[in-house]
Design an enzyme around this catalytic site. Structure first.
Site, PDB file in Angstrom:
ATOM      1  N   HIS A 158       0.819  -1.226   0.000  1.00  0.00           N
ATOM      2  CA  HIS A 158       0.000   0.000   0.000  1.00  0.00           C
ATOM      3  C   HIS A 158       0.851   1.274   0.000  1.00  0.00           C
ATOM      4  O   HIS A 158       0.311   2.380  -0.067  1.00  0.00           O
ATOM      5  CB  HIS A 158      -0.938   0.020   1.207  1.00  0.00           C
ATOM      6  CG  HIS A 158      -1.962  -1.053   1.210  1.00  0.00           C
ATOM      7  ND1 HIS A 158      -2.803  -1.299   0.146  1.00  0.00           N
ATOM      8  CD2 HIS A 158      -2.275  -1.980   2.160  1.00  0.00           C
ATOM      9  CE1 HIS A 158      -3.595  -2.321   0.432  1.00  0.00           C
ATOM     10  NE2 HIS A 158      -3.285  -2.748   1.642  1.00  0.00           N
ATOM     11  N   HIS A 195      -6.320  -7.324  -0.311  1.00  0.00           N
ATOM     12  CA  HIS A 195      -6.504  -5.914  -0.654  1.00  0.00           C
ATOM     13  C   HIS A 195      -5.726  -5.561  -1.924  1.00  0.00           C
ATOM     14  O   HIS A 195      -4.659  -6.110  -2.173  1.00  0.00           O
ATOM     15  CB  HIS A 195      -6.019  -5.016   0.484  1.00  0.00           C
ATOM     16  CG  HIS A 195      -6.645  -5.325   1.807  1.00  0.00           C
ATOM     17  ND1 HIS A 195      -6.107  -6.231   2.690  1.00  0.00           N
ATOM     18  CD2 HIS A 195      -7.753  -4.829   2.397  1.00  0.00           C
ATOM     19  CE1 HIS A 195      -6.862  -6.290   3.781  1.00  0.00           C
ATOM     20  NE2 HIS A 195      -7.867  -5.451   3.625  1.00  0.00           N
ATOM     21  N   ASP A 282      -4.146 -12.974   3.803  1.00  0.00           N
ATOM     22  CA  ASP A 282      -5.412 -12.485   4.338  1.00  0.00           C
ATOM     23  C   ASP A 282      -6.605 -12.839   3.459  1.00  0.00           C
ATOM     24  O   ASP A 282      -7.743 -12.509   3.788  1.00  0.00           O
ATOM     25  CB  ASP A 282      -5.355 -10.978   4.599  1.00  0.00           C
ATOM     26  CG  ASP A 282      -4.715 -10.193   3.481  1.00  0.00           C
ATOM     27  OD1 ASP A 282      -4.337 -10.789   2.450  1.00  0.00           O
ATOM     28  OD2 ASP A 282      -4.574  -8.960   3.629  1.00  0.00           O
TER      29      ASP A 282
END
Length: 339
Positions: A158, A195, A282
Site C-alpha cells: 500500500h 486488498h 489475508d
C-alpha cells in the site's frame, strides 16, 4: 527454497488504528512474525539473515523527500505539545501540487494516506529491515536461486513512492522488482493479497518494464476504496501494463483460481523474465478481515499456478493477520510453490 528475515522487524508495534471511525487494536503486530516463521520452517525452508544493503535499492522507488520524512517525523512529532504517542495524521490535502509543508502535522498528512500506518519510535528501523529482507531475497534470485521467500514485516504494497498507508511504509515488492530489473528487461508483480496493491500500482503506473497484476476484493466495498478498479489500466508508456481483477467479497477458491488463470494468461503474453509474488495470506477464510474464503488447499493451488510460470521468483510477504491458520496457510503456499 531459502527464505530471508531480519530480527529488527519485530520492534515496530503499533498500538491502534482507526476503523470506521473507531479506535481499535492494530492487527499488524509482531506476533505475525512468529507465526510466519513457523510456517516457513514447517515448509522446510532454510533461513538466511538479511544483510544491510543500504538505501540504494529503496531510493530507486521512493522519493528522497519521503525517506527523510520516515526517518525524522517521529522525533519532530514529539516536540508538539500534547501530541499523540504515535504519528497519526489528522489532516489530508485534497491536492498535492503545492508548497511542501514544514509543520510535522502537515507533513504527516502529506505523506500518510490514512490512519492505519501509525509511526512510532521503532517504525523506521523495522520498515528499513523489512525492505532489506526483500532486497536479500531479490539478490538471491538475481544470483541464480530459482525462488526465494522474503518474510517481510511490516508489509509494503500500500506504500506509494512518497506516501504510507494500510500498515505499509516501504514497498518491498516494488523494491524487489526494481532489483530484478537489473537482470531482466521485463518483470511482473502478481499481487494475491486480499486488498488491492494500490501503492505498487501507483509506483509503476506509467511504466511498461514492470507490469502490475492484482487479484483482490472489489474496492467499492473494501479497502483501499479508491484504487483497484478494472478501468485502471496504466497511463502513458504504462497503458495496458496494469491489470486489476476485483472479486466479490466472500469469494473462495474457485473464483480466485479462475481470476488467477486470467492473470497468468496476461502475464504469459507479457513474456517477463522474472516474477514477484506479493503474497497476502489475508485471503484466508479464517483471516480477521473476512474478505475472501480461500482455504489451505486454495493456497496450495494458487502457489502451484504461480510456479507454473517457471520464472525466477521472489515471494514477498504482504498481509495475513492473526488467526490459528496463518502459519499453516504459508506452509501450504510454500510447499505448493516448491513441489
Amino acid at each position: 527454497m531459502k527464505f530471508t528475515f531480519a530480527e529488527p522487524q519485530r520492534a515496530h508495534n503499533p498500538a491502534m488504528f482507526l476503523s470506521a471511525g473507531a479506535r481499535k487494536p492494530n492487527p499488524e503486530v509482531p506476533e505475525r512474525i512468529q507465526r510466519l516463521l513457523t510456517g516457513a520452517n514447517e515448509a522446510g525452508l532454510s533461513m538466511i539473515a538479511a544483510q544491510d544493503h543500504g538505501l540504494t535499492a529503496v531510493s530507486a522507488v521512493h522519493s528522497p523527500e519521503y525517506l527523510e520524512f520516515l526517518q525524522t517525523i517521529y522525533g519532530q512529532w514529539q516536540t508538539i505539545n500534547g501530541a499523540s504517542d504515535e504519528v497519526i495524521p489528522n489532516i489530508h490535502p485534497n491536492r498535492r501540487d503545492f508548497s511542501y509543508p514544514t509543520s510535522p502535522v502537515g507533513r504527516a498528512g502529506y505523506h500518510m494516506a490514512d490512519t492505519a500506518c501509525p509511526i512510532a519510535a521503532d517504525t523506521w528501523n523495522s520498515a528499513y529491515w523489512s525492505a532489506q529482507t526483500a532486497i536479500e531475497a531479490a539478490k538471491l534470485v538475481q544470483n541464480g536461486e530459482p525462488a526465494a521467500y522474503a518474510l517481510c514485516r511490516p508489509p509494503g504494497h500500500h506504500a506509494y513512492a512518497d506516501m504510507a498507508g494500510g500498515f505499509c511504509f516501504l514497498n518491498n515488492s516494488a523494491i524487489a522488482a526494481q532489483i530484478l530489473r537489473e537482470s531482466h528487461d521485463r518483470v511482473v508483480i502478481l499481487d494475491v493479497d486480499l486488498h488491492h496493491g494500490n501503492g505498487t500500482q501507483g509506483i509503476f503506473y506509467h511504466r511498461a518494464d514492470v507490469m502490475t497484476v492484482s487479484i483482490h476484493v472489489d474496492p467499492s466495498v473494501f479497502y483501499p476504496f479508491f484504487w483497484g478498479y478494472v478501468s485502471e489500466r496504466g497511463e502513458g508508456a504504462g497503458l495496458g501494463y496494469n491489470y486489476n481483477l476485483p472479486l466479490a467479497r466472500g469469494s473462495g477458491n474457485q473464483e480466485f483460481l479462475d481470476a488467477l488463470d486470467l492473470a497468468l494468461d496476461r502475464i504469459r503474453a507479457y513474456r517477463p523474465g522474472a516474477l514477484v509474488v506479493a503474497l497476502g495470506l489475508d485471503a484466508s477464510e479464517h483471516d480477521p478481515f473476512g474478505g475472501f474464503t480461500v482455504n489451505e488447499q486454495g493456497f496450495t493451488s494458487i502457489a502451484q499456478k504461480c510456479a507454473s510460470l517457471k520464472l525466477p521468483t521472489v515471494i514477498v510477504q504482504e498481509g495475513g493477520y492473526i488467526c490459528n491458520q496463518l502459519g499453516g496457510n504459508l506452509t501450504h503456499f510454500l510447499r505448493g510453490f516448491g513441489g
